[in-house]
Write a protein that holds these residues in place. Structure first.
Motif, PDB file in Angstrom:
ATOM      1  N   GLN A 133     -85.007 100.949  13.662  1.00 55.77           N
ATOM      2  CA  GLN A 133     -86.249 100.913  13.251  1.00 55.77           C
ATOM      3  C   GLN A 133     -87.008 101.737  14.256  1.00 55.77           C
ATOM      4  O   GLN A 133     -87.832 102.800  13.932  1.00 55.77           O
ATOM      5  N   ARG A 134     -86.509 101.851  15.431  1.00 56.43           N
ATOM      6  CA  ARG A 134     -87.011 102.632  16.579  1.00 56.43           C
ATOM      7  C   ARG A 134     -86.915 104.069  16.250  1.00 56.43           C
ATOM      8  O   ARG A 134     -87.733 105.118  16.318  1.00 56.43           O
ATOM      9  N   ARG A 135     -85.547 104.379  15.778  1.00 57.23           N
ATOM     10  CA  ARG A 135     -85.512 105.981  15.348  1.00 57.23           C
ATOM     11  C   ARG A 135     -86.285 106.321  14.506  1.00 57.23           C
ATOM     12  O   ARG A 135     -86.548 107.440  14.190  1.00 57.23           O
ATOM     13  N   MET A 136     -86.421 105.684  13.165  1.00 58.36           N
ATOM     14  CA  MET A 136     -87.430 105.702  12.183  1.00 58.36           C
ATOM     15  C   MET A 136     -88.724 105.965  12.612  1.00 58.36           C
ATOM     16  O   MET A 136     -89.497 107.014  12.195  1.00 58.36           O
ATOM     17  N   ARG A 137     -88.989 105.097  13.379  1.00 57.94           N
ATOM     18  CA  ARG A 137     -90.588 105.197  13.990  1.00 57.94           C
ATOM     19  C   ARG A 137     -90.708 106.611  14.642  1.00 57.94           C
ATOM     20  O   ARG A 137     -91.845 107.273  14.529  1.00 57.94           O
ATOM     21  N   GLY A 138     -89.831 106.891  15.398  1.00 57.45           N
ATOM     22  CA  GLY A 138     -89.912 107.942  16.316  1.00 57.45           C
ATOM     23  C   GLY A 138     -89.824 109.308  15.373  1.00 57.45           C
ATOM     24  O   GLY A 138     -90.522 110.421  15.887  1.00 57.45           O
ATOM     25  N   ARG A 139     -89.241 109.432  14.472  1.00 58.91           N
ATOM     26  CA  ARG A 139     -89.250 110.485  13.281  1.00 58.91           C
ATOM     27  C   ARG A 139     -90.529 110.354  12.465  1.00 58.91           C
ATOM     28  O   ARG A 139     -90.206 111.133  11.381  1.00 58.91           O
ATOM     29  N   LYS A 140     -91.359 109.278  12.570  1.00 57.50           N
ATOM     30  CA  LYS A 140     -92.502 109.252  11.693  1.00 57.50           C
ATOM     31  C   LYS A 140     -92.409 109.112  10.131  1.00 57.50           C
ATOM     32  O   LYS A 140     -92.756 109.597   9.282  1.00 57.50           O
ATOM     33  N   LEU A 141     -91.045 108.298  10.055  1.00 58.80           N
ATOM     34  CA  LEU A 141     -90.967 108.075   8.750  1.00 58.80           C
ATOM     35  C   LEU A 141     -91.832 106.793   8.244  1.00 58.80           C
ATOM     36  O   LEU A 141     -92.478 105.993   9.189  1.00 58.80           O
ATOM     37  N   PRO A 142     -92.158 106.446   6.861  1.00 57.21           N
ATOM     38  CA  PRO A 142     -93.070 105.637   6.351  1.00 57.21           C
ATOM     39  C   PRO A 142     -92.647 104.285   7.185  1.00 57.21           C
ATOM     40  O   PRO A 142     -91.532 103.952   7.018  1.00 57.21           O
ATOM     41  N   GLU A 143     -93.635 103.404   7.505  1.00 58.17           N
ATOM     42  CA  GLU A 143     -93.607 102.162   8.264  1.00 58.17           C
ATOM     43  C   GLU A 143     -92.817 101.174   7.348  1.00 58.17           C
ATOM     44  O   GLU A 143     -91.915 100.448   7.911  1.00 58.17           O
ATOM     45  N   ILE A 144     -93.066 101.147   6.141  1.00 51.47           N
ATOM     46  CA  ILE A 144     -92.604 100.262   5.197  1.00 51.47           C
ATOM     47  C   ILE A 144     -90.822 100.322   5.233  1.00 51.47           C
ATOM     48  O   ILE A 144     -90.193  99.118   4.938  1.00 51.47           O
ATOM     49  N   LEU A 145     -90.523 101.392   5.239  1.00 48.02           N
ATOM     50  CA  LEU A 145     -89.106 101.698   5.403  1.00 48.02           C
ATOM     51  C   LEU A 145     -88.310 101.095   6.568  1.00 48.02           C
ATOM     52  O   LEU A 145     -87.345 100.677   6.484  1.00 48.02           O
ATOM     53  N   ALA A 146     -89.016 101.096   7.709  1.00 49.62           N
ATOM     54  CA  ALA A 146     -88.746 100.390   8.899  1.00 49.62           C
ATOM     55  C   ALA A 146     -88.585  99.007   8.806  1.00 49.62           C
ATOM     56  O   ALA A 146     -87.533  98.255   8.984  1.00 49.62           O
ATOM     57  N   ASP A 147     -89.840  98.458   8.146  1.00 47.62           N
ATOM     58  CA  ASP A 147     -89.950  97.074   8.233  1.00 47.62           C
ATOM     59  C   ASP A 147     -89.085  96.299   7.101  1.00 47.62           C
ATOM     60  O   ASP A 147     -88.620  95.134   7.688  1.00 47.62           O
ATOM     61  N   ARG A 148     -88.887  96.892   6.139  1.00 46.42           N
ATOM     62  CA  ARG A 148     -87.955  96.030   5.341  1.00 46.42           C
ATOM     63  C   ARG A 148     -86.590  95.917   5.587  1.00 46.42           C
ATOM     64  O   ARG A 148     -85.930  94.937   5.423  1.00 46.42           O
ATOM     65  N   LEU A 149     -86.164  96.550   6.911  1.00 45.10           N
ATOM     66  CA  LEU A 149     -84.774  96.673   7.236  1.00 45.10           C
ATOM     67  C   LEU A 149     -84.413  95.131   7.710  1.00 45.10           C
ATOM     68  O   LEU A 149     -83.239  94.615   7.618  1.00 45.10           O
ATOM     69  N   ARG A 150     -85.567  94.901   8.434  1.00 46.03           N
ATOM     70  CA  ARG A 150     -85.358  93.452   9.101  1.00 46.03           C
ATOM     71  C   ARG A 150     -85.126  91.952   8.252  1.00 46.03           C
ATOM     72  O   ARG A 150     -84.483  91.191   8.646  1.00 46.03           O
ATOM     73  N   PHE A 151     -85.505  92.319   6.955  1.00 47.56           N
ATOM     74  CA  PHE A 151     -85.332  91.208   6.027  1.00 47.56           C
ATOM     75  C   PHE A 151     -84.194  91.457   5.114  1.00 47.56           C
ATOM     76  O   PHE A 151     -84.287  90.627   4.252  1.00 47.56           O
ATOM     77  N   GLY A 152     -83.812  92.548   5.012  1.00 44.80           N
ATOM     78  CA  GLY A 152     -82.818  92.931   3.767  1.00 44.80           C
ATOM     79  C   GLY A 152     -83.269  92.956   2.622  1.00 44.80           C
ATOM     80  O   GLY A 152     -82.872  92.692   1.636  1.00 44.80           O
ATOM     81  N   LEU A 153     -84.627  93.795   2.541  1.00 40.11           N
ATOM     82  CA  LEU A 153     -85.311  93.515   1.213  1.00 40.11           C
ATOM     83  C   LEU A 153     -85.691  95.044   0.720  1.00 40.11           C
ATOM     84  O   LEU A 153     -85.852  96.003   1.394  1.00 40.11           O
TER      85      LEU A 153
END
Length: 223
Positions: free
Chosen positions: A203-223
């Motif tokens: 998630q940290r890497r995704m946010r650092g590369r400015k990818l859409p936030e929803i794509l990082a958020d969903r990883l926490r829940f496996g959804l």
């Protein structure tokens, strides 16, 4: 012979590294598409699979990133990530992804593709009935697929079997751990496995590369 079945890694290098650390000794690695898309590390993920001698087929995200094919069918976040990956990857990597086959027969009696044999890039198979129709014209009796991000085995009425190892990098069955499977083609046995990885680091890497936030958020829940 033991084969590692991987799919839908989606540029999640941290998850892939955790899977490789968990792997027992295997003779082959089959990857059922979507090596890239969504995640923060497309180039390094693709490079690691090549270094490990993995056998890859194309997924819809691989084609979208490499050639732009199907981008219009993606939702906004998926399209944004694919376009970023296309810009980040070197031309050599894009060409390599573009050249991936849609289907392969990596061992006697086995086929592999991303979606299904009748629609290798796009068909989702969530039940045995769909699997039966999708495999009706397939010469082999076993098929390994991905695309749904949900581990499953479907047995059809005519004795065919479809195996989906789930997703390494973007699980969608409510379990955030990386999913993969071990296959013994000779005995036709499959063992599904889950591996804990550092979701927060991805998630940290995704946010650092400015990818859409929803794509990082969903990883926490496996959804």
């Amino acid at each position: 012979m033991t084969v590692a079945l991987l799919s839908d890694i989606h540029a999640n290098l941290v998850a892939l590294q955790a899977v490789f650390a968990d792997l027992p000794s295997v003779e082959a690695i089959w990857v059922m598409g979507d090596t890239v898309g969504y995640g923060p590390d497309p180039a390094d993920t693709y490079a690691l699979l090549r270094d490990r001698g993995a056998t890859l087929v194309a997924g819809n995200h691989d084609r979208a990133v490499a050639t732009g094919q199907g981008l219009e069918l993606f939702n906004g976040p998926a399209r944004a990530a694919a376009e970023r990956h296309r810009a980040w990857l070197a031309a050599e990597d894009r060409d390599g992804l573009a050249a991936l086959p849609l289907t392969l027969e990596p061992a006697e009696g086995y086929a592999m593709c991303h979606g299904s044999p009748r629609d290798p890039l796009w068909e989702y198979v969530f039940d045995a009935r769909t699997a039966a129709f999708a495999m009706a014209s397939l010469a082999t009796t076993r098929c390994c697929v991905g695309h749904t991000h949900v581990p499953a085995t479907f047995r059809t009425g005519d004795g065919k079997v479809m195996i989906n190892p789930g997703s390494v990098g973007q699980p969608r069955d409510g379990d955030p751990r990386a999913a993969y499977a071990l296959l013994d083609p000779a005995t036709e046995t499959v063992a599904f496995r889950r591996v804990t990885y550092d979701v927060k680091e991805t998630q940290r890497r995704m946010r650092g590369r400015k990818l859409p936030e929803i794509l990082a958020d969903r990883l926490r829940f496996g959804l």
